[in-house]
Design a protein around this motif. Structure first.
Motif, short mmCIF file in Angstrom:
data_model
loop_
_atom_site.label_atom_id
_atom_site.label_comp_id
_atom_site.label_asym_id
_atom_site.label_seq_id
_atom_site.Cartn_x
_atom_site.Cartn_y
_atom_site.Cartn_z
N ILE A 56 -7.04 -1.03 -3.73
CA ILE A 56 -5.92 -0.24 -3.21
C ILE A 56 -5.72 1.03 -4.02
O ILE A 56 -5.62 2.14 -3.47
CB ILE A 56 -4.63 -1.08 -3.20
CG1 ILE A 56 -4.70 -2.16 -2.12
CG2 ILE A 56 -3.40 -0.19 -2.98
CD1 ILE A 56 -3.54 -3.14 -2.16
N PHE A 57 -5.67 0.91 -5.36
CA PHE A 57 -5.45 2.09 -6.18
C PHE A 57 -6.70 2.98 -6.23
O PHE A 57 -6.58 4.20 -6.33
CB PHE A 57 -4.98 1.69 -7.58
CG PHE A 57 -3.53 1.32 -7.61
CD1 PHE A 57 -2.55 2.28 -7.81
CD2 PHE A 57 -3.13 0.01 -7.40
CE1 PHE A 57 -1.21 1.95 -7.80
CE2 PHE A 57 -1.78 -0.33 -7.39
CZ PHE A 57 -0.82 0.64 -7.59
N GLY A 58 -7.87 2.37 -6.11
CA GLY A 58 -9.09 3.17 -6.02
C GLY A 58 -9.10 4.04 -4.78
O GLY A 58 -9.59 5.17 -4.80
N SER A 59 -8.56 3.53 -3.69
CA SER A 59 -8.51 4.30 -2.44
C SER A 59 -7.56 5.50 -2.56
O SER A 59 -7.64 6.42 -1.76
CB SER A 59 -8.07 3.40 -1.28
OG SER A 59 -6.69 3.08 -1.37
N GLN A 60 -6.70 5.47 -3.58
CA GLN A 60 -5.75 6.57 -3.82
C GLN A 60 -6.22 7.50 -4.94
O GLN A 60 -5.45 8.32 -5.44
CB GLN A 60 -4.37 6.01 -4.18
CG GLN A 60 -3.81 5.04 -3.17
CD GLN A 60 -3.67 5.63 -1.78
OE1 GLN A 60 -3.24 6.77 -1.63
NE2 GLN A 60 -4.05 4.87 -0.77
N VAL A 82 0.85 -1.20 0.00
CA VAL A 82 0.00 0.00 0.00
C VAL A 82 0.88 1.25 0.00
O VAL A 82 0.59 2.23 -0.70
CB VAL A 82 -0.95 0.00 1.21
CG1 VAL A 82 -1.75 1.29 1.27
CG2 VAL A 82 -1.90 -1.20 1.14
N GLY A 83 1.96 1.21 0.76
CA GLY A 83 2.89 2.34 0.75
C GLY A 83 3.49 2.56 -0.62
O GLY A 83 3.64 3.71 -1.08
N PRO A 103 0.92 -11.81 -2.56
CA PRO A 103 0.06 -12.14 -3.71
C PRO A 103 -1.15 -11.21 -3.77
O PRO A 103 -1.65 -10.76 -2.73
CB PRO A 103 -0.36 -13.58 -3.41
CG PRO A 103 -0.34 -13.67 -1.92
CD PRO A 103 0.77 -12.76 -1.46
N PHE A 104 -1.62 -10.95 -4.98
CA PHE A 104 -2.76 -10.04 -5.17
C PHE A 104 -3.79 -10.62 -6.12
O PHE A 104 -3.45 -11.16 -7.16
CB PHE A 104 -2.30 -8.69 -5.75
CG PHE A 104 -1.50 -7.87 -4.80
CD1 PHE A 104 -2.11 -7.10 -3.85
CD2 PHE A 104 -0.12 -7.90 -4.86
CE1 PHE A 104 -1.36 -6.34 -2.96
CE2 PHE A 104 0.64 -7.16 -3.98
CZ PHE A 104 0.02 -6.37 -3.02
#
Length: 241
Positions: free
Chosen positions: A164-168, A94-95, A155-156
């Protein structure tokens, strides 16, 4: 699929991403992290892009940086950011995602590739071994604080990355895969598809649309053929303005 570039090779997922660049992105300032041997960056330069190559190994002509630390670039410095087979190597993905988004210009593109643990082969491997495709125990390296490659430690699923990218503040533009893996399993896929279809429909029912920005149908995304057989998953995001 491999394609020779300057005596080295492009892998299948690189070829897919280059195809996207050719069709959708005019010459731009691109950040490539981790750049590895620089093969993909060289191919982008052949297309007219200006590429900043970043890797922990600090080769000549590269920026020496650790993906587990803040990247040494200004906010919005790049039109396109590529992170190919990299996000699974860090313990704080996430970082890393936050840093990739930070250095991308508003309206810019972020491209992520990572092993596809949702393919049928990986699902069967997990059923019988408790480990995902390309994430077995021998593939991880305990670094004890030393800044070296950890191997595959995170793993993703595609939904995880989209969240994760939507939250950014990013939305999904497209998902691709590089090549089909274990096509010998296709008869099993056909036999199990009705169960997969119905079970997946049940577990995703009621999912708010805003949870996964850019996804029109969570059910369709999870049951389509390409994710069931693709070796690597390639997700292309747009950073909102």
């Amino acid at each position: 699929m491999k394609h020779r570039v300057y005596g080295s090779y492009l892998t299948g997922y690189m070829y897919q991403i280059l195809d996207y660049f050719k069709k959708n992105i005019s010459p731009s300032r691109v950040l490539d992290v981790p750049a590895g041997l620089g093969v993909f960056a060289q191919a982008l330069e052949q297309l007219g892009h200006t590429v900043v190559k970043v890797d922990i190994h600090g080769k000549e002509g590269f920026v020496n940086a650790n993906m587990e630390a803040p990247l040494p670039f200004k906010n919005g410095e790049f039109d396109v950011v590529t992170c190919l087979e990299g996000i699974e190597h860090v313990i704080n993905p996430v970082g890393l995602a936050q840093e990739l988004v930070r250095v991308t210009a508003p309206g810019g593109t972020i491209i992520i590739s990572t092993p596809n643990i949702t393919n049928l082969h990986s699902r069967l491997q997990f059923l019988f071994t408790g480990t995902f495709f390309q994430f077995d125990a021998k593939g991880m390296r305990q670094t004890n604080g030393t800044p070296i490659d950890r191997g595959h430690v995170n793993p993703f699923t595609p939904l995880h990355l989209i969240y994760i990218f939507g939250s950014q503040g990013c939305s999904l533009k497209e998902i691709r895969v590089d090549r089909a893996k274990r096509k010998v399993l296709f008869p099993l896929y056909l036999a199990l598809k009705p169960f997969s279809y119905l079970w997946t429909k049940k577990v995703v029912k009621g999912t708010p649309k805003e949870t996964y920005p850019g996804v029109n149908s969570v059910h369709g995304l999870l049951t389509r053929f390409k994710l069931m057989f693709g070796r690597s998953q390639i997700l292309l995001f747009k950073k909102q303005t």
